[in-house]
Design an enzyme around this catalytic site. Structure first.
Site, PDB file in Angstrom:
ATOM      1  N   HIS A   1       2.547   4.055   0.263  1.00 13.56           N
ATOM      2  CA  HIS A   1       1.433   5.010   0.173  1.00 13.56           C
ATOM      3  C   HIS A   1       1.938   6.408  -0.206  1.00 13.56           C
ATOM      4  O   HIS A   1       1.522   6.992  -1.193  1.00 13.56           O
ATOM      5  CB  HIS A   1       0.710   5.140   1.519  1.00 13.56           C
ATOM      6  CG  HIS A   1       0.287   3.865   2.147  1.00 13.56           C
ATOM      7  ND1 HIS A   1      -0.773   3.107   1.698  1.00 13.56           N
ATOM      8  CD2 HIS A   1       0.772   3.215   3.244  1.00 13.56           C
ATOM      9  CE1 HIS A   1      -0.925   2.051   2.487  1.00 13.56           C
ATOM     10  NE2 HIS A   1      -0.008   2.084   3.415  1.00 13.56           N
TER      11      HIS A   1
HETATM   12  O1  RIB Z   1      -3.127   5.059   5.108  1.00 11.61           O
HETATM   13  C1  RIB Z   1      -1.784   5.303   4.770  1.00 11.61           C
HETATM   14  C2  RIB Z   1      -1.312   6.603   5.352  1.00 11.61           C
HETATM   15  O2  RIB Z   1      -1.388   6.528   6.759  1.00 11.61           O
HETATM   16  C3  RIB Z   1       0.166   6.893   5.032  1.00 11.61           C
HETATM   17  O3  RIB Z   1       0.364   8.281   4.965  1.00 11.61           O
HETATM   18  C4  RIB Z   1       0.892   6.324   6.211  1.00 11.61           C
HETATM   19  O4  RIB Z   1       2.127   7.009   6.471  1.00 11.61           O
HETATM   20  C5  RIB Z   1      -0.078   6.605   7.309  1.00 11.61           C
HETATM   21  O5  RIB Z   1       0.147   7.928   7.742  1.00 11.61           O
END
Ligand code: RIB
Ligand code: CA
Length: 315
Positions: A236
């Protein structure tokens, strides 16, 4: 060409850890700020300092907000384990946070690098929102805010809400309504932009840093498979960083993003208006001005391959 100056607001978190190591190698990383999210502020700060020690990265870290603006503190995400970075033995922190609060560190760093600094928000937006409220000129001083958060389609923590936005929707609304230049990569893209078991095996053949990250990603992949049936460990947060290394890796559309703060079933949703409204349509169908460049697709194989190669470049 000079490397992009970047400050990362984070909540390590497995994918945050990869984003930090990637940014430190590929960009001009000026510092980190930490925020509640994947674990408590104390814990994610410890984790961030451990990742800096692992990578031998010497940049300042400022601690930020321990709770959302108005929402109650959210439960700790199980996706990252009890420590927030389960799966490998990490080195002890070699440094301590600076005395300055993250909100002030963000403002002062942006003031010192007006027009050049990219602020990466890869955790809940609490620190970023507070900084924009405390210093409204920040929206102009920043080159861009690159947000990992939201989605144009499905959510992860809830059916239509992605974790970072869901943790603090009021803060996210402040950011998207601030007038700052915003680039958003959401779960619609990151769900399929991740490291596979084969990528993790490649990392395991690398040095101490890559081997440690392989252990972390084994854990993260197992958790994603157990909860969501995922076949890759979604990267992500690094997706918010890569456009400043190679802007062809993600495809964006300039659209309006609104953050739902009220809905019983939709609180934390990012409503991305992907309609191709004409001027008439804008008037007759409640169209709102575009306020963000939103990622709609990625070249996942090329993106992930570049991230793995970067991690393998560490000793
Ligand atoms: O949904 C993904 C996000 O939530 C990313 O930043 C992961 O590290 C969590 O914080
Ligand atoms: Ca994160």
């Amino acid at each position: 060409m000079a490397r992009t100056k970047i400050l990362i607001d984070c909540d390590p978190g497995h994918d945050d850890a990869v984003a930090i190591l990637y940014a430190a190698r590929q960009l001009d990383l000026l510092g980190l700020t930490t925020v509640h999210g994947n674990n408590t502020l104390e814990r994610v700060t410890h984790n961030a300092l451990s990742i800096l020690a692992l990578g031998g990265i010497d940049v300042p870290l400022a601690m930020g907000c321990a709770t959302p603006l108005v929402a109650p503190m959210h439960p700790i995400a199980e996706a990252h384990g009890k420590t927030g970075l389960d799966g490998a033995d990490l080195p002890a922190p070699r440094a301590r946070p600076i005395a300055q609060h993250a909100v002030d560190f963000i403002i002062e760093t942006a003031r010192a690098h007006q027009g050049e600094l990219v602020l990466a928000a890869i955790g809940p937006c609490t620190n970023v929102a507070m900084a924009l409220k405390k210093e409204p000129r920040l929206a102009e001083w920043l080159r861009e805010i690159t947000v990992m958060g939201g989605s144009t389609t499905l959510g992860n923590i809830r059916a239509v809400a992605e974790f970072n936005i869901w943790c603090d929707p009021e803060a996210a609304a402040v950011v998207f309504d601030s007038g700052a230049r915003i680039r958003m990569v959401g779960y619609n893209v990151t769900i399929a932009t991740g490291t596979s078991a084969a990528d993790i095996a490649r990392l395991r053949q690398g040095g101490r840093v890559a081997g440690t990250i392989a252990g972390l990603l084994d854990f993260f992949l197992a958790r994603g498979r157990a909860a969501l049936g995922l076949q890759v460990a979604p990267m992500h947060d690094v997706c918010a960083i890569v456009p400043y290394v190679d802007e062809t890796l993600l495809i964006y559309r300039h659209v309006n993003v609104a953050v739902e703060t009220q809905g019983t079933h939709t609180r934390g949703m990012t409503i991305c208006d992907l309609r191709t409204l004409t001027e008439e349509g804008m008037l007759t169908r409640a169209g709102r001005k575009p306020n963000a460049h939103v990622a709609i697709a990625s070249d996942a194989p090329r993106l992930i391959s570049g991230v793995v190669d970067t991690l393998l470049s560490y000793p």
